[in-house]
Design an enzyme around this catalytic site. Structure first.
Site, PDB file in Angstrom:
ATOM      1  N   LYS A  22      18.395 -17.777 -41.715  1.00  0.00           N
ATOM      2  CA  LYS A  22      18.045 -16.257 -41.415  1.00  0.00           C
ATOM      3  C   LYS A  22      19.548 -15.722 -40.854  1.00  0.00           C
ATOM      4  O   LYS A  22      20.418 -14.842 -41.452  1.00  0.00           O
ATOM      5  CB  LYS A  22      17.503 -16.489 -39.769  1.00  0.00           C
ATOM      6  N   ASN A  23      20.768 -16.491 -39.669  1.00  0.00           N
ATOM      7  CA  ASN A  23      21.814 -16.085 -39.727  1.00  0.00           C
ATOM      8  C   ASN A  23      22.914 -15.913 -40.841  1.00  0.00           C
ATOM      9  O   ASN A  23      23.577 -15.257 -40.353  1.00  0.00           O
ATOM     10  CB  ASN A  23      22.089 -16.979 -38.379  1.00  0.00           C
ATOM     11  N   CYS A 116      17.089  -8.669 -30.465  1.00  0.00           N
ATOM     12  CA  CYS A 116      16.733  -9.510 -29.365  1.00  0.00           C
ATOM     13  C   CYS A 116      17.381  -8.442 -28.187  1.00  0.00           C
ATOM     14  O   CYS A 116      19.040  -8.473 -27.773  1.00  0.00           O
ATOM     15  CB  CYS A 116      16.789 -10.764 -29.516  1.00  0.00           C
ATOM     16  N   ARG A 121      25.562  -7.572 -25.074  1.00  0.00           N
ATOM     17  CA  ARG A 121      26.472  -7.643 -26.836  1.00  0.00           C
ATOM     18  C   ARG A 121      26.768  -6.533 -27.653  1.00  0.00           C
ATOM     19  O   ARG A 121      26.435  -5.562 -28.571  1.00  0.00           O
ATOM     20  CB  ARG A 121      24.872  -7.999 -27.149  1.00  0.00           C
ATOM     21  N   ASP A 306      21.767 -20.259 -29.666  1.00  0.00           N
ATOM     22  CA  ASP A 306      20.592 -20.179 -29.856  1.00  0.00           C
ATOM     23  C   ASP A 306      19.278 -20.992 -29.473  1.00  0.00           C
ATOM     24  O   ASP A 306      18.119 -20.791 -29.794  1.00  0.00           O
ATOM     25  CB  ASP A 306      20.403 -19.354 -31.338  1.00  0.00           C
ATOM     26  N   ARG A 398      10.669 -12.752 -36.180  1.00  0.00           N
ATOM     27  CA  ARG A 398      12.028 -11.799 -36.825  1.00  0.00           C
ATOM     28  C   ARG A 398      13.017 -13.281 -37.509  1.00  0.00           C
ATOM     29  O   ARG A 398      13.529 -12.898 -37.903  1.00  0.00           O
ATOM     30  CB  ARG A 398      12.798 -11.197 -35.325  1.00  0.00           C
TER      31      ARG A 398
END
Length: 417
Positions: A22-23, A116, A121, A306, A398
């Site tokens: 995903k990242n 999220c 952030r 994560d 997600r």
């Protein structure tokens, strides 16, 4: 509304293939704007964040399709520069489009990103890097207007090795005039994947995976085909699940080197782990309760933030007291309070969670607070003596293509409701 139902205390056994990262794929999708034509990426996970990024690209005039893990992005008719607020609110990675849009179109309109809720952030490092390359920013009512007549190479030194800011700087610099030096940049495996992808498009990048990256700007990039590597966070989640359930699980497709720190922690917790580097295979066997552990999250090659929530769930069933300190996101202990609903004995001391392990956990009902916190609750359900239900699973979708499918293939009694 979606929910996951779990009947706990089923040991996990077997082999599971790991979805694409995903990242890694999200910045690659943003990079597709830098080339005129059709970009193809294989082994792409069918997750909500990918679909959201496809929606953004389509709003900019691209044609996108994702079928059986093959993503195509056709930019031939793309000319837009405004990112719709509805998508920005769903995912933080939308800000990665700033660099490519400024490089290709000289302007961009966006909003402060969502995703999220795990801390402040801020995107100040993103804006700093792009300003160094020649961009100007104007803010009004939460909207960000960006302009750049021509991006030019510059020296960028980050005060913190932010993954997203490093990616944005690279994406903007690959077609900027001259050479860009990026210092104190992030070293995560996803940065290296992005640089390999951009190199396939014709970019000239040196130092990927190191704290200093040099980018020599080229006049244009070209469409490319690329095979996406495995998702290290997904692999770490399944290995932690096996450790919690006295399992014997082999994960296939993730790069073992990228999981060095989580594997080290799992071995300290008592897991027997064997690795086949060339086959990208990691096997974990656990015939006892995990032992206690102390860990601290940090930028790569440190322990990934994560996986903090997931390993907190593992620590909640350990024999003894564990201490987990979070240094990346200040609000990432939302899962700690919810794990207490499953009988976990966890207290927080500032940025440290202290877990006094107990086994088995009790069945619980809770809503996923975020992507990784939701996965942690699912793992708690696997170690609970009874039926648990996790709600608000849109967060989990997600980042995990099908958590129930994968864990179910290993013997978990789990299903979507």
């Amino acid at each position: 509304m979606s929910a996951i139902q779990i009947q706990g205390l089923r040991p996990l056994k077997g082999t599971v293939g790991i979805q694409g990262s995903k990242n890694a794929v999200l910045p690659m999708m943003a990079a597709s704007l830098l080339a005129d034509g059709v970009t193809v990426i294989r082994h792409v996970p069918e997750i909500e964040d990918v679909f959201s990024m496809m929606g953004i690209l389509e709003s900019l005039g691209c044609k996108c399709s994702l079928e059986k893990g093959v993503l195509t992005v056709d930019t031939k008719a793309s000319s837009g520069h405004r990112i719709p607020e509805e998508y920005v609110g769903k995912m933080r990675s939308s800000c990665l489009l700033l660099g490519p849009l400024l490089a290709e179109r000289g302007e961009a309109v966006t909003y402060y990103p969502g995703g999220c809720v795990i801390g402040k952030r801020p995107i100040d490092l993103h804006l700093y890097a792009l300003k160094r390359l020649g961009a100007s920013f104007f803010e009004a009512g939460g909207m960000i207007l960006a302009r750049a007549d021509r991006l030019r190479g510059a020296r960028i030194r980050f005060s913190y090795p932010s993954v997203g800011a490093t990616e944005n700087a690279i994406l903007a610099a690959v077609t900027a005039e001259g050479e860009t030096e990026i210092e104190n940049c992030a070293r995560e495996p996803e940065i290296m994947e992005l640089c390999r992808f951009l190199a396939a498009m014709g970019a000239r990048i040196r130092g990927a995976g190191k704290s200093r990256i040099a980018v020599e700007g080229v006049r244009r990039l070209y469409p490319a085909e690329f095979f996406l590597g495995g998702d290290r966070i997904c692999a770490g989640t399944y290995l932690a699940a096996a450790a919690m359930t006295a399992g014997d699980v082999t994960v296939m497709g993730a790069e073992p080197e990228d999981l060095r720190e989580p594997v080290y922690i799992l071995r300290r917790m008592g897991a027997d782990i064997s690795i086949k580097e060339r086959e990208k295979e990691i096997r974990l066997r656990m015939d006892q309760r995990p032992g206690p552990v102390s860990l601290c999250t940090g930028p790569y090659p440190g322990f990934p933030t994560d996986l903090q929530s997931v390993f907190l769930a593992a620590a909640s069933v350990a024999c003894g007291e564990s201490r987990i300190t979070e240094t990346v996101f200040e609000a990432r202990f939302a899962a700690a309070a919810l794990l207490r609903q499953f009988g976990a004995r966890i207290r927080t001391e500032g940025q440290t969670a202290v877990a006094l392990g107990t086994y088995p956990l009790r069945p619980g009902i809770a809503d996923a607070p975020d992507l990784r916190g939701g996965a942690a609750l699912v793992l708690a359900g696997l170690a609970a003596d009874g039926l648990s239900i996790i709600g608000s699973c849109r967060h989990i979708r997600r980042g995990y293509e099908d958590l129930c499918r994968d864990l179910g293939s290993l013997g978990a009694e789990i299903c979507w409701l």
